[in-house]
Scaffold this motif. Sequence first.
Motif, mmCIF file in Angstrom:
data_model
loop_
_atom_site.group_PDB
_atom_site.id
_atom_site.type_symbol
_atom_site.label_atom_id
_atom_site.label_comp_id
_atom_site.label_asym_id
_atom_site.label_seq_id
_atom_site.Cartn_x
_atom_site.Cartn_y
_atom_site.Cartn_z
ATOM 1 N N GLY A 42 59.589 -1.705 14.695
ATOM 2 C CA GLY A 42 58.275 -1.539 15.318
ATOM 3 C C GLY A 42 57.729 -0.144 15.103
ATOM 4 N N VAL A 43 58.589 0.869 15.220
ATOM 5 C CA VAL A 43 58.182 2.250 14.962
ATOM 6 C C VAL A 43 57.722 2.417 13.512
ATOM 7 C CG1 VAL A 43 59.009 4.639 14.838
ATOM 8 C CG2 VAL A 43 59.649 3.195 16.782
ATOM 9 N N LEU A 44 58.442 1.790 12.583
ATOM 10 C CA LEU A 44 58.041 1.850 11.174
ATOM 11 C C LEU A 44 56.651 1.241 10.984
ATOM 12 C CD1 LEU A 44 61.393 0.779 9.465
ATOM 13 C CD2 LEU A 44 60.413 3.069 9.533
ATOM 14 N N ALA A 45 56.409 0.115 11.637
ATOM 15 C CA ALA A 45 55.104 -0.534 11.529
ATOM 16 C C ALA A 45 54.007 0.346 12.119
ATOM 17 C CB ALA A 45 55.138 -1.894 12.230
ATOM 18 N N ILE A 46 54.288 1.000 13.228
ATOM 19 C CA ILE A 46 53.302 1.897 13.844
ATOM 20 C C ILE A 46 52.934 3.024 12.886
ATOM 21 C CG2 ILE A 46 52.971 3.593 15.687
ATOM 22 C CD1 ILE A 46 54.714 1.770 17.473
ATOM 23 N N GLY A 47 53.945 3.609 12.249
ATOM 24 C CA GLY A 47 53.679 4.697 11.309
ATOM 25 C C GLY A 47 52.781 4.267 10.168
ATOM 26 N N LEU A 48 53.038 3.090 9.600
ATOM 27 C CA LEU A 48 52.189 2.584 8.524
ATOM 28 C C LEU A 48 50.770 2.330 9.016
ATOM 29 C CD1 LEU A 48 54.603 0.025 6.786
ATOM 30 C CD2 LEU A 48 53.880 2.257 5.900
ATOM 31 N N ALA A 49 50.656 1.811 10.240
ATOM 32 C CA ALA A 49 49.345 1.426 10.764
ATOM 33 C C ALA A 49 48.458 2.614 11.100
ATOM 34 C CB ALA A 49 49.521 0.547 12.000
ATOM 35 N N THR A 50 48.996 3.828 11.122
ATOM 36 C CA THR A 50 48.158 4.999 11.391
ATOM 37 C C THR A 50 47.144 5.243 10.275
ATOM 38 O OG1 THR A 50 49.705 6.528 10.319
ATOM 39 C CG2 THR A 50 50.006 6.116 12.696
ATOM 40 N N ARG A 51 47.484 4.799 9.062
ATOM 41 C CA ARG A 51 46.639 4.988 7.877
ATOM 42 C C ARG A 51 46.394 6.459 7.572
ATOM 43 N NH1 ARG A 51 40.582 2.533 6.622
ATOM 44 N NH2 ARG A 51 40.701 2.726 4.356
ATOM 45 N N SER A 52 47.216 7.330 8.058
ATOM 46 C CA SER A 52 47.108 8.750 7.744
ATOM 47 C C SER A 52 48.292 9.157 6.874
ATOM 48 C CB SER A 52 47.093 9.595 9.025
ATOM 49 O OG SER A 52 48.388 9.674 9.582
ATOM 50 N N ALA A 53 48.106 10.219 6.103
ATOM 51 C CA ALA A 53 49.180 10.678 5.225
ATOM 52 C C ALA A 53 50.416 11.067 6.027
ATOM 53 C CB ALA A 53 48.690 11.861 4.383
ATOM 54 N N SER A 54 50.217 11.729 7.167
ATOM 55 C CA SER A 54 51.362 12.141 7.994
ATOM 56 C C SER A 54 52.107 10.932 8.534
ATOM 57 C CB SER A 54 50.872 13.015 9.151
ATOM 58 O OG SER A 54 50.311 14.217 8.685
ATOM 59 N N GLY A 55 51.362 9.949 9.047
ATOM 60 C CA GLY A 55 52.003 8.771 9.625
ATOM 61 C C GLY A 55 52.744 7.947 8.600
ATOM 62 N N ILE A 56 52.149 7.756 7.422
ATOM 63 C CA ILE A 56 52.798 6.955 6.380
ATOM 64 C C ILE A 56 54.006 7.693 5.815
ATOM 65 C CG2 ILE A 56 52.477 5.905 4.119
ATOM 66 C CD1 ILE A 56 49.551 5.455 4.896
ATOM 67 N N ALA A 57 53.868 9.003 5.611
ATOM 68 C CA ALA A 57 55.016 9.787 5.171
ATOM 69 C C ALA A 57 56.120 9.742 6.223
ATOM 70 C CB ALA A 57 54.596 11.234 4.903
ATOM 71 N N GLY A 58 55.728 9.813 7.506
ATOM 72 C CA GLY A 58 56.713 9.720 8.576
ATOM 73 C C GLY A 58 57.385 8.365 8.630
ATOM 74 N N SER A 59 56.617 7.303 8.380
ATOM 75 C CA SER A 59 57.200 5.962 8.372
ATOM 76 C C SER A 59 58.200 5.816 7.227
ATOM 77 C CB SER A 59 56.084 4.915 8.249
ATOM 78 O OG SER A 59 56.618 3.609 8.306
ATOM 79 N N THR A 60 57.852 6.326 6.048
ATOM 80 C CA THR A 60 58.782 6.279 4.917
ATOM 81 C C THR A 60 60.021 7.110 5.206
ATOM 82 O OG1 THR A 60 56.839 6.132 3.467
ATOM 83 C CG2 THR A 60 58.959 6.557 2.430
ATOM 84 N N TYR A 61 59.819 8.266 5.806
ATOM 85 C CA TYR A 61 60.943 9.126 6.207
ATOM 86 C C TYR A 61 61.823 8.389 7.222
ATOM 87 C CZ TYR A 61 62.801 13.940 6.358
ATOM 88 O OH TYR A 61 63.568 15.064 6.207
ATOM 89 N N HIS A 62 61.180 7.727 8.178
ATOM 90 C CA HIS A 62 61.929 7.019 9.210
ATOM 91 C C HIS A 62 62.639 5.797 8.637
ATOM 92 C CE1 HIS A 62 62.870 6.880 13.457
ATOM 93 N NE2 HIS A 62 62.633 5.587 13.487
ATOM 94 N N SER A 96 58.296 12.996 14.496
ATOM 95 C CA SER A 96 57.234 13.995 14.654
ATOM 96 C C SER A 96 56.065 13.705 13.729
ATOM 97 C CB SER A 96 57.786 15.397 14.376
ATOM 98 O OG SER A 96 58.794 15.748 15.306
ATOM 99 N N LEU A 97 56.353 13.284 12.505
ATOM 100 C CA LEU A 97 55.286 12.964 11.559
ATOM 101 C C LEU A 97 54.491 11.740 12.004
ATOM 102 C CD1 LEU A 97 57.099 13.587 8.157
ATOM 103 C CD2 LEU A 97 55.251 14.949 9.138
ATOM 104 N N ILE A 98 55.182 10.739 12.547
ATOM 105 C CA ILE A 98 54.465 9.563 13.053
ATOM 106 C C ILE A 98 53.599 9.940 14.248
ATOM 107 C CG2 ILE A 98 54.741 7.274 14.088
ATOM 108 C CD1 ILE A 98 57.285 6.953 12.426
ATOM 109 N N HIS A 99 54.131 10.780 15.137
ATOM 110 C CA HIS A 99 53.319 11.266 16.261
ATOM 111 C C HIS A 99 52.071 11.979 15.740
ATOM 112 C CE1 HIS A 99 57.246 11.505 18.830
ATOM 113 N NE2 HIS A 99 56.831 10.269 18.654
ATOM 114 N N ARG A 100 52.245 12.816 14.729
ATOM 115 C CA ARG A 100 51.107 13.537 14.161
ATOM 116 C C ARG A 100 50.094 12.559 13.556
ATOM 117 N NH1 ARG A 100 49.932 18.686 12.086
ATOM 118 N NH2 ARG A 100 51.984 19.447 12.684
ATOM 119 N N GLY A 101 50.596 11.527 12.896
ATOM 120 C CA GLY A 101 49.712 10.521 12.326
ATOM 121 C C GLY A 101 48.879 9.823 13.383
#
Length: 587
Positions: A323-343, A407-412
């Motif tokens: 679910g956290v991975l999906a949230i990161g992708l859904a931000t549509r921001s570079a930080s969130g997507i990078a954070g999702s890939t990192y996660h 942290s990156l997903i939060h930023r996203g």
Amino acid sequence: MTVAAAGSLLPVPVALPLTGAVLAPLLARVFKRLALIVSAVALLGSLAVLALIAPKVYGDGGGVLAHYMGGWGPVHGAVLGIAFAADPFGMTFALACAGISTLLVVYALSELGGLGERELGAYACLFQLLVAALIGSALTADLFNLFVWFEVAALASYGLTGFFLERPIALEAAFKIAVLTTIAAFAVFVGAGLLYSGDGALNLAQLHDALAAHVGTADLVALGLLTAGFATKAGLTPFHGWLADAHTAAPGPVSALFSGLMVNLGVVAVGRLAFQVFPTSRVPILGVLMVIGIVSALTGATLALAQDELKRLLAYDTVSQTGVLAIGLATRSASGIAGSTYHLVNHALFKSLLFLCAGSIVHRTGITKLSELGGLLRRWPAVAAAFMVGAASIAGIPPLGGYVSLSLIHRGLTESHQYVPLALMLLAQLITIAALGRAAWLAFLREREEDYEREQPLQPGMLIGLSGLAVCCFAFGVLPGAVIDHVMAPAASGLLHARQYAHAVLAGSGRLPPVSVVFDYTDLTELTIVVVSLVLGALLAYGYLLRSKEPLPVRALRAVHTGSVNDYAAFVVAGVIAVIAALRWAG
């Protein structure tokens, strides 16, 4: 090495484990451990080939390599052949699969090395088939080929789930995963068929170009079917009914493979569909993905807190983490997507580590329930230390990798002004900390008066697997700058710049625009979140240990999770209908 030569190597990382899968049962007849040895060699070979190709993919801000099987390349933008394409997003998942699965095979040499030649040969064959499917799904640029790898992974997972068939739970779990993933596979197959019927394409790049011009009702139905099908593989709510039983019944290394890597196949596939195939500006897939991600994060964390079986607790935490991975992708921001890939990488590491810890505990004590464990910190400090590293990484404690990715997903979420999802994600994180803190207390920290009936020593292969994953959890947290700049930012670029990805696939190669992702290790807001989450999580864990009865949300979720495959199949079907309706209504 030229770009063309690097592209021609793309099928090799898939071919090596497939070859090892064929050889393993035969070599087991000569010497049973040869089955696992050849598996380790094949997977290490895949890792080496991927590492050889990686500089062409990650260099200069990121790029794409493509290889068309049999030389059947595009003609005027139309593709008849099957293509493999390595972009930074897929390459990251492929490298994680090859590297972590090698450690899991080394671990299995110790935990499962005592099995008979027939059993070890079958295990090694199925294990490598599953890893080959995961690497293939990471590298494919063809929707039907993605369905094929989905099916190969599914078939291998049935056998691995029911590997200890004499256990009733294994048979039941294998039946559940067969039923639910068959429904999911049917949804994926029909979705791919609808797209091919309407747009005349199966290649992801060609589909992107076709859908950029027009997205019809049939396309939205196809997207709903594909999203639900791959969300089932990812274990996202409400498609997660198979996950807890399958992870609990399987051997320790298999549970690690399922939870750390196999569920990520679904996340990677959904990410490709949402960004590289469909136009996110005209299709509300990211909103649907955000809702599914939040519900999964909260549901999985709450159910994890309620579990008495350690492996079942970790399985429900996997629902939360996907679910956290999906949230990161859904931000549509570079930080969130990078954070999702990192996660995605961090989750593969820390969840594999935790399941190996759980497997070693079951292997050495024969006990699965937390209420019957205790005193393991004093008896087996190496296992305790490995478990604490994995749990701390999930909790987002620096200097472990989870701190960086979260942290990156939060930023996203902050950059996209999605503060309600951020608050709900933090709530899920708090509950996750409570669940793992409770497990750590019951299994490792509290004293147990009587000795265990079985106390087997920690064997070398098990120690190598645990220590290797623990070191990686630290490595991805200590050196975030290099990882973000050279791996995660290019991965985000590949998803955000779908037009350039499509052009590169059709042209055989191409570069991606650079993307800037900023991370500050000393961000006071993130450090405050860590401290507050740890304190509140510890209080929640303490309160849950002292409870007189289960809280209402936990009782409600338990009541819904009946264990009946009929109910879980109904959840999947209802989820398919809900996703299609949401896409059609919002679109």
